[in-house]
Design a protein around this motif. Structure first.
Motif, PDB file in Angstrom:
ATOM      1  N   ASN A  75      11.549   0.991   4.821  1.00 18.09           N
ATOM      2  CA  ASN A  75      10.342   0.292   4.372  1.00 18.09           C
ATOM      3  C   ASN A  75      10.684  -1.070   3.788  1.00 18.09           C
ATOM      4  OD1 ASN A  75       8.247   2.479   4.683  1.00 18.09           O
ATOM      5  ND2 ASN A  75       9.798   3.544   3.473  1.00 18.09           N
ATOM      6  N   LEU A  77       9.894  -1.987   1.008  1.00 13.71           N
ATOM      7  CA  LEU A  77      10.319  -1.690  -0.362  1.00 13.71           C
ATOM      8  C   LEU A  77      11.837  -1.527  -0.466  1.00 13.71           C
ATOM      9  CD1 LEU A  77       8.873  -1.168  -3.053  1.00 13.71           C
ATOM     10  CD2 LEU A  77       8.955   1.269  -2.526  1.00 13.71           C
ATOM     11  N   ASN A 158       3.605   5.386   4.758  1.00  8.00           N
ATOM     12  CA  ASN A 158       2.605   4.431   5.248  1.00  8.00           C
ATOM     13  C   ASN A 158       1.205   5.019   5.269  1.00  8.00           C
ATOM     14  OD1 ASN A 158       4.660   2.676   5.648  1.00  8.00           O
ATOM     15  ND2 ASN A 158       4.723   2.861   7.861  1.00  8.00           N
ATOM     16  N   SER A 182      -0.091  -8.500   6.635  1.00  6.85           N
ATOM     17  CA  SER A 182       1.005  -7.847   7.371  1.00  6.85           C
ATOM     18  C   SER A 182       0.445  -6.743   8.277  1.00  6.85           C
ATOM     19  CB  SER A 182       2.039  -7.254   6.409  1.00  6.85           C
ATOM     20  OG  SER A 182       2.469  -8.219   5.493  1.00  6.85           O
ATOM     21  N   GLY A 185       2.648  -4.473  10.464  1.00 12.15           N
ATOM     22  CA  GLY A 185       3.720  -3.671   9.848  1.00 12.15           C
ATOM     23  C   GLY A 185       3.344  -2.201   9.731  1.00 12.15           C
ATOM     24  N   GLY A 186       4.214  -1.444   9.053  1.00 12.97           N
ATOM     25  CA  GLY A 186       4.013   0.003   8.930  1.00 12.97           C
ATOM     26  C   GLY A 186       2.705   0.347   8.243  1.00 12.97           C
ATOM     27  N   LYS A 211       2.912 -11.420  17.105  1.00 13.36           N
ATOM     28  CA  LYS A 211       2.544  -9.993  17.186  1.00 13.36           C
ATOM     29  C   LYS A 211       1.120  -9.785  17.710  1.00 13.36           C
ATOM     30  CE  LYS A 211       5.343  -9.111  13.122  1.00 13.36           C
ATOM     31  NZ  LYS A 211       5.415  -8.714  11.727  1.00 13.36           N
ATOM     32  N   ARG A 225      -0.817 -15.758  10.082  1.00  8.72           N
ATOM     33  CA  ARG A 225      -0.586 -15.785   8.634  1.00  8.72           C
ATOM     34  C   ARG A 225      -0.495 -17.209   8.089  1.00  8.72           C
ATOM     35  NH1 ARG A 225       4.674 -16.652   7.009  1.00  8.72           N
ATOM     36  NH2 ARG A 225       6.156 -16.743   8.728  1.00  8.72           N
ATOM     37  N   CYS A 247      -0.643  -6.997  -0.179  1.00  8.85           N
ATOM     38  CA  CYS A 247       0.746  -6.583  -0.410  1.00  8.85           C
ATOM     39  C   CYS A 247       1.632  -7.801  -0.619  1.00  8.85           C
ATOM     40  CB  CYS A 247       1.261  -5.767   0.784  1.00  8.85           C
ATOM     41  SG  CYS A 247       1.221  -6.683   2.328  1.00  8.85           S
ATOM     42  N   LEU A 248       1.031  -8.997  -0.720  1.00  6.12           N
ATOM     43  CA  LEU A 248       1.825 -10.221  -0.822  1.00  6.12           C
ATOM     44  C   LEU A 248       1.966 -10.715  -2.249  1.00  6.12           C
ATOM     45  CD1 LEU A 248       0.421 -12.198   2.258  1.00  6.12           C
ATOM     46  CD2 LEU A 248       2.393 -10.682   2.162  1.00  6.12           C
ATOM     47  N   ALA A 271       4.461  -6.871  -3.283  1.00  2.01           N
ATOM     48  CA  ALA A 271       4.759  -8.242  -3.689  1.00  2.01           C
ATOM     49  C   ALA A 271       5.752  -8.839  -2.693  1.00  2.01           C
ATOM     50  CB  ALA A 271       5.325  -8.251  -5.108  1.00  2.01           C
ATOM     51  N   PHE A 310      -2.054  -0.133  -6.799  1.00  5.23           N
ATOM     52  CA  PHE A 310      -1.678   1.170  -6.233  1.00  5.23           C
ATOM     53  C   PHE A 310      -0.180   1.215  -5.954  1.00  5.23           C
ATOM     54  CE2 PHE A 310      -0.828   4.150  -2.823  1.00  5.23           C
ATOM     55  CZ  PHE A 310      -1.387   5.287  -3.356  1.00  5.23           C
ATOM     56  N   SER A 311       0.479   2.267  -6.463  1.00  4.33           N
ATOM     57  CA  SER A 311       1.888   2.500  -6.149  1.00  4.33           C
ATOM     58  C   SER A 311       2.088   3.988  -5.881  1.00  4.33           C
ATOM     59  CB  SER A 311       2.783   2.059  -7.311  1.00  4.33           C
ATOM     60  OG  SER A 311       4.051   2.683  -7.168  1.00  4.33           O
ATOM     61  N   LEU A 312       2.321   4.313  -4.628  1.00  2.00           N
ATOM     62  CA  LEU A 312       2.484   5.733  -4.267  1.00  2.00           C
ATOM     63  C   LEU A 312       3.718   6.342  -4.922  1.00  2.00           C
ATOM     64  CD1 LEU A 312       1.677   8.227  -2.695  1.00  2.00           C
ATOM     65  CD2 LEU A 312       2.845   7.299  -0.692  1.00  2.00           C
ATOM     66  N   ARG A 364      10.802 -10.809  10.117  1.00  2.69           N
ATOM     67  CA  ARG A 364       9.395 -10.502  10.425  1.00  2.69           C
ATOM     68  C   ARG A 364       9.241 -10.012  11.861  1.00  2.69           C
ATOM     69  NH1 ARG A 364       5.631 -13.079   6.904  1.00  2.69           N
ATOM     70  NH2 ARG A 364       6.663 -14.277   5.286  1.00  2.69           N
TER      71      ARG A 364
HETATM   72  N1  LIG Z   1       2.233   0.446  -3.241  1.00  9.62           N
HETATM   73  C1  LIG Z   1       2.615   1.338  -2.351  1.00  9.62           C
HETATM   74  O1  LIG Z   1       2.477   2.540  -2.529  1.00  9.62           O
HETATM   75  C2  LIG Z   1       3.241   0.850  -1.091  1.00  9.62           C
HETATM   76  C3  LIG Z   1       3.650   1.741  -0.089  1.00  9.62           C
HETATM   77  C4  LIG Z   1       4.221   1.234   1.084  1.00  9.62           C
HETATM   78  C5  LIG Z   1       4.374  -0.135   1.221  1.00  9.62           C
HETATM   79  N2  LIG Z   1       3.965  -0.954   0.218  1.00  9.62           N
HETATM   80  C6  LIG Z   1       4.046  -2.422   0.383  1.00  9.62           C
HETATM   81  O2  LIG Z   1       3.339  -2.752   1.542  1.00  9.62           O
HETATM   82  C7  LIG Z   1       3.920  -3.871   2.175  1.00  9.62           C
HETATM   83  C8  LIG Z   1       4.234  -3.525   3.608  1.00  9.62           C
HETATM   84  O3  LIG Z   1       5.228  -2.528   3.612  1.00  9.62           O
HETATM   85  P1  LIG Z   1       5.819  -1.904   4.956  1.00  9.62           P
HETATM   86  O4  LIG Z   1       6.935  -1.049   4.564  1.00  9.62           O
HETATM   87  O5  LIG Z   1       4.723  -1.397   5.811  1.00  9.62           O
HETATM   88  O6  LIG Z   1       6.471  -3.180   5.627  1.00  9.62           O
HETATM   89  P2  LIG Z   1       6.017  -4.058   6.875  1.00  9.62           P
HETATM   90  O7  LIG Z   1       4.632  -4.517   6.742  1.00  9.62           O
HETATM   91  O8  LIG Z   1       6.427  -3.381   8.112  1.00  9.62           O
HETATM   92  O9  LIG Z   1       6.973  -5.265   6.490  1.00  9.62           O
HETATM   93  C9  LIG Z   1       7.421  -6.196   7.332  1.00  9.62           C
HETATM   94  C10 LIG Z   1       6.376  -7.272   7.599  1.00  9.62           C
HETATM   95  O10 LIG Z   1       5.911  -7.867   6.379  1.00  9.62           O
HETATM   96  C11 LIG Z   1       5.509  -9.202   6.631  1.00  9.62           C
HETATM   97  N3  LIG Z   1       6.032 -10.027   5.546  1.00  9.62           N
HETATM   98  C12 LIG Z   1       5.309 -10.528   4.523  1.00  9.62           C
HETATM   99  N4  LIG Z   1       6.081 -11.181   3.670  1.00  9.62           N
HETATM  100  C13 LIG Z   1       7.334 -11.132   4.148  1.00  9.62           C
HETATM  101  C14 LIG Z   1       8.583 -11.631   3.683  1.00  9.62           C
HETATM  102  N5  LIG Z   1       8.661 -12.324   2.554  1.00  9.62           N
HETATM  103  N6  LIG Z   1       9.683 -11.368   4.406  1.00  9.62           N
HETATM  104  C15 LIG Z   1       9.607 -10.671   5.548  1.00  9.62           C
HETATM  105  N7  LIG Z   1       8.433 -10.146   6.031  1.00  9.62           N
HETATM  106  C16 LIG Z   1       7.317 -10.377   5.335  1.00  9.62           C
HETATM  107  C17 LIG Z   1       6.027  -9.540   8.023  1.00  9.62           C
HETATM  108  O11 LIG Z   1       4.937  -9.451   8.906  1.00  9.62           O
HETATM  109  P3  LIG Z   1       4.049 -10.758   9.255  1.00  9.62           P
HETATM  110  O12 LIG Z   1       5.004 -11.889   9.448  1.00  9.62           O
HETATM  111  O13 LIG Z   1       3.335 -10.357  10.486  1.00  9.62           O
HETATM  112  O14 LIG Z   1       3.155 -10.941   8.064  1.00  9.62           O
HETATM  113  C18 LIG Z   1       6.988  -8.416   8.339  1.00  9.62           C
HETATM  114  O15 LIG Z   1       7.090  -8.132   9.713  1.00  9.62           O
HETATM  115  C19 LIG Z   1       5.143  -4.236   1.318  1.00  9.62           C
HETATM  116  O16 LIG Z   1       4.773  -5.225   0.395  1.00  9.62           O
HETATM  117  C20 LIG Z   1       5.443  -2.939   0.597  1.00  9.62           C
HETATM  118  O17 LIG Z   1       6.138  -3.136  -0.605  1.00  9.62           O
HETATM  119  C21 LIG Z   1       3.413  -0.500  -0.913  1.00  9.62           C
END
Ligand SMILES: NC(=O)c1ccc[n+]([C@@H]2O[C@H](COP(=O)([O-])OP(=O)(O)OC[C@H]3O[C@@H](n4cnc5c(N)ncnc54)[C@H](OP(=O)(O)O)[C@@H]3O)[C@@H](O)[C@H]2O)c1
Length: 411
Positions: A75, A77, A158, A182, A185-186, A211, A225, A247-248, A271, A310-312, A364
């Motif tokens: 992830n 994270l 996810n 994003s 992404g996942g 994408k 973006r 998520c940014l 973040a 929200f933080s799982l 990315r």
């Molecule tokens: N709070 C929770 O419970 C929880 C749970 C899971 C994930 N999250 C958060 O959700 C977000 C997405 O997580 P994910 O695991 O599904 O990952 P993801 O979206 O698959 O992460 C990769 C994508 O994020 C985008 N991105 C945005 N800022 C970036 C940066 N500074 N560097 C590289 N890529 C960046 C890029 O897509 P684009 O270029 O297309 O934008 C990249 O392909 C993350 O912020 C993660 O921490 C939170």
């Protein structure tokens, strides 16, 4: 949690990095315990802090399930953990990873409902990126028969996060609109799929433009973006959106709040903006923090807006809400069995390829989720020596071929 007398007896050639040798010396040694392969984060920092080592295999304690791991989720994270950008990280060396899928190998005392041989997916509070994992039974779920191990490792974090934000926090209903960053992404793809289970929901997705061809059908409107998404969304929906998933962080927090309709909900759940290079950047950290609009509850009251976080992982591992998460997982597995949702797997990587896999996220490049496939062998490296040999052999063959054909012509 499971006891792990870690033993760093062997490293694969692939991952050896002399620079981090010292930091791994703290790992305890455990005599003759059975061993397993695991990814180790030797210290916070860049990709060179990661390596595969042999460690003592954990044994299940009371209330734990021991899983022979087949696949692990990678992830965004995990990048932040590697850099040391998260709050209160455990002290390295540590085994990263929060989710995996595999087969139950044994169970500790007082375990009901799971047997040896069950196919399962699980949350783990670190330690997931290993051949064997022990985790409390409350974090373990049986996999549907049709689900592959890769899909299962792409599912838990996810889809549970996406579901809880949309349905538990924001109360998504028919006819609403959702904006997700994003989107490729996942989590982004899980949000898009879950929105499609509710009639007439408009999804505004934002992602890197390469994408777009692959994910266009998963959302209603898709924006690059780099464009001014506030203006673009307002062209379609002048009042804004009902739910904004951010998520940014940083400057996007203020933008997101400004884009909410009255009674709309903004949820901060990541973040990603804090990650700007391979190692932690204090400048990006400070900038993100500084740019977050200071929230004034009186303004929220006047504008009829809801702001949430929200933080799982905190919900599971710090706030003890595993039975709520279990009920969400049951609903999600129903949706999966009805073929309404399906995790998008971007690519599979060997444990030894964890650096390359992480680099793909930094670049990315991913569409959907990256998976560490524990049984996969690393793709052979093409070394410079191999390339030079290949070039010399080709040249030699070419010379022989030319000589032979000239000889024939002379005769
Ligand atoms: N709070 C929770 O419970 C929880 C749970 C899971 C994930 N999250 C958060 O959700 C977000 C997405 O997580 P994910 O695991 O599904 O990952 P993801 O979206 O698959 O992460 C990769 C994508 O994020 C985008 N991105 C945005 N800022 C970036 C940066 N500074 N560097 C590289 N890529 C960046 C890029 O897509 P684009 O270029 O297309 O934008 C990249 O392909 C993350 O912020 C993660 O921490 C939170």
């Amino acid at each position: 949690m499971a006891k792990e007398g870690a033993d760093m007896t062997e490293e694969t050639e692939y991952m050896i990095d002399k620079n981090v040798g010292k930091e791994t010396e703290n790992v305890e040694s455990s005599g003759d315990a059975k061993e397993m392969r695991a990814v180790i984060l030797a210290g916070f920092g860049g990709l060179n802090k990661l390596r595969v080592t042999k460690k003592a295999m954990p044994e299940p304690q009371d209330g734990e399930v021991k899983i022979r791991v087949k696949a692990c989720g990678l992830n965004f994270l995990d990048l932040m953990v590697r850099q040391g950008t998260i709050d209160n990280p455990p002290k390295p060396p540590l085994v990263p990873g929060f989710e995996c899928s595999g087969i139950v190998e044994s169970v500790g005392e007082n375990i009901k409902g799971f047997e040896i041989g069950d196919r399962v997916m699980a949350f783990v509070n670190y330690n997931a990126w290993a051949e064997v994992v022990c985790t409390p039974v409350d974090f373990v779920y049986k996999m549907p028969d049709e689900m592959t191990f890769a899909e299962a490792a792409a599912f838990s974090l996810n889809f549970v996060a996406a579901y809880m934000m949309l349905f538990e926090v924001a109360n998504l209903r028919e006819g609403m609109s959702v904006l997700v960053h994003s989107a490729g992404g996942g989590v982004g793809q899980a949000v898009a799929q879950l929105c499609s289970t509710v009639p007439n929901v408009t999804v505004f997705g934002i992602s890197s433009c390469f994408k777009h061809a692959a994910i266009r059908d998963s959302v209603t409107h898709l924006f690059d973006r780099n464009v001014d998404y506030i203006q673009e969304v307002k062209k379609v929906s002048p009042q804004g959106v009902d739910i904004l998933l951010d998520c940014l962080c940083g400057e996007n927090t203020g933008k997101g709040l400004s884009l909410l309709k009255p009674l709309g909900t903004y949820i901060l759940y990541g973040a990603s903006n804090m990650v700007t290079g391979e190692t932690k950047s204090f400048f990006s950290f400070a900038k993100s923090w500084w740019q977050v609009e200071k929230v004034n509850p009186i303004k929220l009251y006047e504008e009829n807006k809801v702001i949430a976080g929200f933080s799982l992982l905190n919900l599971l591992f710090k706030q003890g809400r595993c039975s709520l998460v279990k009920s969400v997982m049951d609903k999600l597995l129903c949706l999966y069995n009805q073929k309404k949702i399906k995790p998008v797997v971007d690519s599979l990587w060997a444990l030894e390829e964890v650096k390359e896999a992480m680099q793909r996220i930094h670049d990315r490049g991913n569409i959907g989720k990256l998976i560490l496939d524990v049984e996969k062998s690393p793709t052979p490296l093409v070394t410079t020596t191999n390339l030079i040999c290949f070039f010399l052999v080709t040249c030699r063959n070419e010379v022989i071929r030319k000589h032979t054909s000239t000889d024939r012509a002379v005769k």
